[in-house]
Design a protein around this motif. Structure first.
Motif, PDB file in Angstrom:
ATOM      1  N   VAL A  57       5.263   4.954   2.752  1.00 18.52           N
ATOM      2  CA  VAL A  57       5.734   3.950   3.229  1.00 18.52           C
ATOM      3  C   VAL A  57       7.619   3.745   4.054  1.00 18.52           C
ATOM      4  O   VAL A  57       7.886   3.587   4.707  1.00 18.52           O
ATOM      5  CB  VAL A  57       5.857   2.415   2.421  1.00 18.52           C
ATOM      6  CG1 VAL A  57       6.545   1.245   2.871  1.00 18.52           C
ATOM      7  CG2 VAL A  57       4.557   1.508   2.075  1.00 18.52           C
ATOM      8  N   TRP A 225      -2.941   0.502  -4.748  1.00 18.57           N
ATOM      9  CA  TRP A 225      -2.908  -1.464  -4.935  1.00 18.57           C
ATOM     10  C   TRP A 225      -1.491  -2.073  -5.276  1.00 18.57           C
ATOM     11  O   TRP A 225      -0.816  -2.348  -4.843  1.00 18.57           O
ATOM     12  CB  TRP A 225      -3.744  -1.784  -5.571  1.00 18.57           C
ATOM     13  CG  TRP A 225      -3.854  -3.559  -5.798  1.00 18.57           C
ATOM     14  CD1 TRP A 225      -3.832  -4.184  -4.821  1.00 18.57           C
ATOM     15  CD2 TRP A 225      -3.273  -4.029  -6.969  1.00 18.57           C
ATOM     16  NE1 TRP A 225      -4.035  -5.692  -5.385  1.00 18.57           N
ATOM     17  CE2 TRP A 225      -3.620  -5.916  -7.297  1.00 18.57           C
ATOM     18  CE3 TRP A 225      -2.881  -3.815  -7.820  1.00 18.57           C
ATOM     19  CZ2 TRP A 225      -3.761  -6.558  -7.103  1.00 18.57           C
ATOM     20  CZ3 TRP A 225      -2.807  -4.517  -9.127  1.00 18.57           C
ATOM     21  CH2 TRP A 225      -2.602  -5.871  -8.908  1.00 18.57           C
ATOM     22  N   TYR A 226      -1.265  -1.249  -6.537  1.00 17.24           N
ATOM     23  CA  TYR A 226       0.316  -1.690  -6.991  1.00 17.24           C
ATOM     24  C   TYR A 226       1.329  -1.575  -6.553  1.00 17.24           C
ATOM     25  O   TYR A 226       1.952  -2.773  -6.430  1.00 17.24           O
ATOM     26  CB  TYR A 226       0.326  -1.673  -8.552  1.00 17.24           C
ATOM     27  CG  TYR A 226       1.551  -1.783  -9.131  1.00 17.24           C
ATOM     28  CD1 TYR A 226       1.471  -3.040 -10.005  1.00 17.24           C
ATOM     29  CD2 TYR A 226       2.937  -0.631  -8.839  1.00 17.24           C
ATOM     30  CE1 TYR A 226       3.162  -2.949 -10.547  1.00 17.24           C
ATOM     31  CE2 TYR A 226       3.970  -0.685  -9.930  1.00 17.24           C
ATOM     32  CZ  TYR A 226       4.165  -2.521 -10.228  1.00 17.24           C
ATOM     33  OH  TYR A 226       4.995  -2.641 -11.350  1.00 17.24           O
ATOM     34  N   LYS A 228       1.173  -0.763  -2.853  1.00 17.67           N
ATOM     35  CA  LYS A 228       0.776  -1.423  -1.690  1.00 17.67           C
ATOM     36  C   LYS A 228       1.633  -0.766  -0.818  1.00 17.67           C
ATOM     37  O   LYS A 228       1.597  -1.346   0.457  1.00 17.67           O
ATOM     38  CB  LYS A 228       2.665  -2.659  -1.339  1.00 17.67           C
ATOM     39  CG  LYS A 228       1.874  -3.462  -2.507  1.00 17.67           C
ATOM     40  CD  LYS A 228       2.698  -5.411  -2.023  1.00 17.67           C
ATOM     41  CE  LYS A 228       2.855  -6.224  -3.405  1.00 17.67           C
ATOM     42  NZ  LYS A 228       3.156  -5.874  -4.678  1.00 17.67           N
ATOM     43  N   ASN A 229       0.180   0.819  -0.826  1.00 22.91           N
ATOM     44  CA  ASN A 229       0.724   1.684   0.183  1.00 22.91           C
ATOM     45  C   ASN A 229      -0.182   2.415   0.682  1.00 22.91           C
ATOM     46  O   ASN A 229      -0.556   3.200   0.595  1.00 22.91           O
ATOM     47  CB  ASN A 229       2.095   2.531  -0.099  1.00 22.91           C
ATOM     48  CG  ASN A 229       1.417   3.612  -1.489  1.00 22.91           C
ATOM     49  OD1 ASN A 229       0.363   3.443  -2.630  1.00 22.91           O
ATOM     50  ND2 ASN A 229       2.492   4.228  -2.337  1.00 22.91           N
ATOM     51  N   SER A 231      -2.810   1.487   2.582  1.00 23.04           N
ATOM     52  CA  SER A 231      -2.929   1.010   3.931  1.00 23.04           C
ATOM     53  C   SER A 231      -1.981   2.570   4.575  1.00 23.04           C
ATOM     54  O   SER A 231      -2.593   3.258   5.823  1.00 23.04           O
ATOM     55  CB  SER A 231      -2.767  -0.818   5.108  1.00 23.04           C
ATOM     56  OG  SER A 231      -1.503  -0.252   4.646  1.00 23.04           O
ATOM     57  N   SER A 232      -0.972   2.869   4.123  1.00 25.43           N
ATOM     58  CA  SER A 232      -0.117   3.664   4.980  1.00 25.43           C
ATOM     59  C   SER A 232      -0.735   5.175   4.448  1.00 25.43           C
ATOM     60  O   SER A 232      -0.517   6.133   5.067  1.00 25.43           O
ATOM     61  CB  SER A 232       0.854   3.552   4.654  1.00 25.43           C
ATOM     62  OG  SER A 232       1.844   2.335   4.691  1.00 25.43           O
TER      63      SER A 232
END
Length: 340
Positions: A57, A225-226, A228-229, A231-232
């Motif tokens: 990210v 998940w934690y 939030k990367n 999808s990246s």
């Protein structure tokens, strides 16, 4: 020989090989060895991750979190590379140890040490100047042992479980290589089916694979998940690796364009000799097929380079050990026999 003394000498032999390899490491505080550009890029990203930046990210990078988190851990206690060196020593020792255990299934202990030293020590500095291949080599050495055990003794649920763990770790390290592990597991699925193992054992085979995948996927999934990367990660690592496969012909020129590829010919010669002698050789035929698949998979990687050959060298332990087995007999030596 006393069993404890024998075990001590084996560990000592593995330790000596480990120390020789470690002498060439850029992490070695007593050596004046510079980092490669690939290593510097990996370490920069790993350091930034430890400082709170989000991989994929805030940062670039086309390798999985297993690589960046591994090297990032080395910065937790110090900004120097002392911890990195200790961590590297551990994975090199483990890699050498499991290659030795694999070789010992085909030849005597003394020659097993020789077979382990040849592919790991020769090619001075090649292993320690790699990037992700260092960890991939470690995983490959574990896989070699899991495969040899099951080729020798049939279905062993915990080795299948560990093979699935190896495959899933590779997915979160450098996904393009996971094709090799997928084919290995598919091969065992067919082999055990043809051998007509008991129904409960065959179900256990598939359950062991599922359990191995879950063992790695849950913590890695929580990590993505934690932070939030997820999808990246899929875009920069998974999609990148599979969408940037290289040219097979040019890759083969690198993987087979070295003297190490002669060990494939050596394995073929050993198989022919064993066939004429009436010895069992089907496991070596399977191993020849595995090496062929590995050569193709590695050659197809978009970033195939001279360091990629290090991964194949883990597989070359078996051809060497099977060749040395011919010397064991006149010397009154034998390979290790295990019942499980």
């Amino acid at each position: 020989m006393n069993k404890n003394l024998k075990s001590f000498l084996e560990v000592l032999g593995v330790l000596v090989i480990t120390c020789i390899i470690a002498m060439t490491s850029p992490f070695n505080p007593w050596a004046n060895v510079g980092f490669t550009s690939m290593q510097e890029e990996i370490l920069d990203i790993a350091h930034s991750v430890r400082e709170g930046y989000l991989a994929y990210v805030d940062l670039g990078g086309n390798y999985g979190p297993v690589l960046y988190e591994f090297y990032g851990l080395g910065y937790l206690l110090t900004e120097t590379h002392v911890v990195h060196f200790v961590m590297e020593l551990v994975i090199i020792f483990a890699s050498v140890y499991f290659l030795y255990k694999s070789a010992k299934l085909y030849t005597s202990e003394i020659f097993a040490i020789v077979c382990t030293a040849i592919p790991t020590v020769f090619g001075w500095g090649a292993l320690t100047s790699t990037g992700p291949e260092m960890i991939l080599f470690f995983i490959m050495s574990l896989t070699v042992y899991h495969v040899t055990r099951q080729l020798k003794y049939g279905f062993l649920s915990y080795h299948t479980y560990l093979l699935a763990i190896d495959m899933t770790l590779v997915i979160f390290l450098q996904p393009g290589y996971c094709i090799l592990w997928f084919i290995i597991l598919l091969f065992f699925a067919v082999m055990f089916k043809v051998k007509d193992i008991e129904s409960k054992d065959y179900k256990s085979f598939w359950m062991s694979i599922l359990e191995g995948i879950i063992t790695v996927s849950i913590p890695m999934g929580l990590y993505l998940w934690y932070f939030k990367n997820a999808s990246s990660f899929l875009e920069q690592v998974v999609n990148y690796n599979f969408n940037n496969m290289g040219n097979l012909a040019s890759g083969l020129r690198i993987t087979l364009g070295t003297p190490w590829s002669l060990l494939i010919v050596l394995l073929l010669v050993v198989i022919i000799v064993k066939a004429f002698k009436g010895d069992y050789f089907l496991d070596l035929c399977c191993w020849l097929g595995l090496i062929a698949v590995a050569v193709i998979v590695i050659s197809l990687q978009g970033d195939v380079n001279p360091h990629s050959i290090e991964l194949l060298k883990a597989l070359y332990v078996v051809p060497l050990a099977s060749a040395f087995s011919f010397i064991d007999e006149p010397l009154g030596l034998s390979a290790e026999e295990r019942k499980f």
